[in-house]
Write an enzyme that holds these catalytic residues in place. Structure first.
Site, PDB file in Angstrom:
ATOM      1  N   TYR A  15      40.078  49.885  45.746  1.00  0.00           N
ATOM      2  CA  TYR A  15      40.531  48.579  45.260  1.00  0.00           C
ATOM      3  C   TYR A  15      39.399  47.559  45.150  1.00  0.00           C
ATOM      4  CZ  TYR A  15      45.156  50.406  46.475  1.00  0.00           C
ATOM      5  OH  TYR A  15      46.292  51.171  46.564  1.00  0.00           O
ATOM      6  N   HIS A  20      42.769  42.269  41.521  1.00  0.00           N
ATOM      7  CA  HIS A  20      43.546  41.759  42.654  1.00  0.00           C
ATOM      8  C   HIS A  20      42.652  41.392  43.831  1.00  0.00           C
ATOM      9  CE1 HIS A  20      47.634  40.878  43.352  1.00  0.00           C
ATOM     10  NE2 HIS A  20      48.025  41.964  43.996  1.00  0.00           N
ATOM     11  N   PHE A  66      46.743  45.019  53.478  1.00  0.00           N
ATOM     12  CA  PHE A  66      47.224  45.159  52.107  1.00  0.00           C
ATOM     13  C   PHE A  66      47.878  43.846  51.697  1.00  0.00           C
ATOM     14  CE2 PHE A  66      46.566  49.623  53.016  1.00  0.00           C
ATOM     15  CZ  PHE A  66      45.915  50.024  51.849  1.00  0.00           C
ATOM     16  N   ASN A  68      50.576  42.574  50.270  1.00  0.00           N
ATOM     17  CA  ASN A  68      51.915  42.038  50.519  1.00  0.00           C
ATOM     18  C   ASN A  68      52.200  41.725  51.985  1.00  0.00           C
ATOM     19  OD1 ASN A  68      52.042  44.658  51.372  1.00  0.00           O
ATOM     20  ND2 ASN A  68      53.959  45.166  50.329  1.00  0.00           N
ATOM     21  N   ASN A 114      52.380  38.414  45.566  1.00  0.00           N
ATOM     22  CA  ASN A 114      52.906  38.946  46.823  1.00  0.00           C
ATOM     23  C   ASN A 114      52.115  38.511  48.052  1.00  0.00           C
ATOM     24  OD1 ASN A 114      55.124  40.274  45.734  1.00  0.00           O
ATOM     25  ND2 ASN A 114      53.937  42.113  45.272  1.00  0.00           N
TER      26      ASN A 114
END
Length: 207
Positions: A15, A20, A66, A68, A114
């Site tokens: 990631y 993001h 993460f 959320n 989120n």
């Protein structure tokens, strides 16, 4: 003044370079500017460092929960050190702003993000600062998840890197609590327009 700077993203190398993770990119730039190194602290579920600026403790945080579950990390640190929501700044990717631009904002809805949604829930308020880093929109709602979890194009990444560098110039104002000056600087520091191509030397037309 801002006492807790948070960058949002997802942990893990897969990631690292995705849209993001723009908040992580910005926080890394803040750490470099303050000559600080982050280290994992399981108490706060994230990579953390503390620096002292003008006699005041300032915290940098990259949640490793993460996206959320970001609020779990933010709330744990903020509550332990009695940091008020208005002393928190969260940097995150923003679909509604084009790459290369950023906006500073206090409060407001999570707009479906989120990470912000969980911070709202864990803090019990939306009354904290956000640095909205533009990543652009794919144009179709159904493609949003794929969009933010993919790497930006080279042009977009360059624009985002330049935007982050410009936003860092507002750091002294954020640390001093002069949010009006910080906002003005971030909102007016837009990328320069490309220079028009220089005309080629041509011979005059023969009549």
């Amino acid at each position: 003044m801002i006492k807790l700077f948070v960058g949002l993203g997802n942990p893990g190398p897969e990631y690292e370079f995705t849209r993001h993770n723009a908040g992580f990119w910005w926080l890394d730039a803040v750490a470099r500017e303050l000559k600080a190194s982050l280290a994992m602290d399981k108490t706060y579920h994230g990579l953390v460092t503390r620096v002292t600026v003008n006699g005041q403790a300032v915290w940098l945080l990259k949640p490793q929960t993460f996206m959320n579950l970001s609020g779990k990390s933010v709330a744990a640190l903020a509550r332990f050190f009695k940091i008020e929501p208005q002393e928190i700044l969260v940097a995150h990717d923003e679909l509604d702003i084009v790459p290369g631009e950023a906006k500073l904002k206090l409060g407001g809805s999570h707009a479906g993000h989120n990470g912000l949604r969980d911070i709202h829930a864990q803090l019990g308020t939306d009354d904290y600062w956000r640095l909205r880093l533009g990543v652009g929109h794919p144009g179709v709602k159904s493609e949003v998840i794929n969009w933010v979890l993919k790497k930006p194009s080279l042009d977009h990444r360059l624009a985002m890197d330049q935007c982050i560098a410009r936003a860092i110039t507002a750091l002294p104002h954020l640390l001093a609590g002069d949010m009006d000056k910080a906002t003005l600087l971030i909102h007016t520091s837009k990328p320069p327009r490309p220079k028009p191509p220089r005309p080629e030397n041509t011979l005059p037309a023969v009549p």
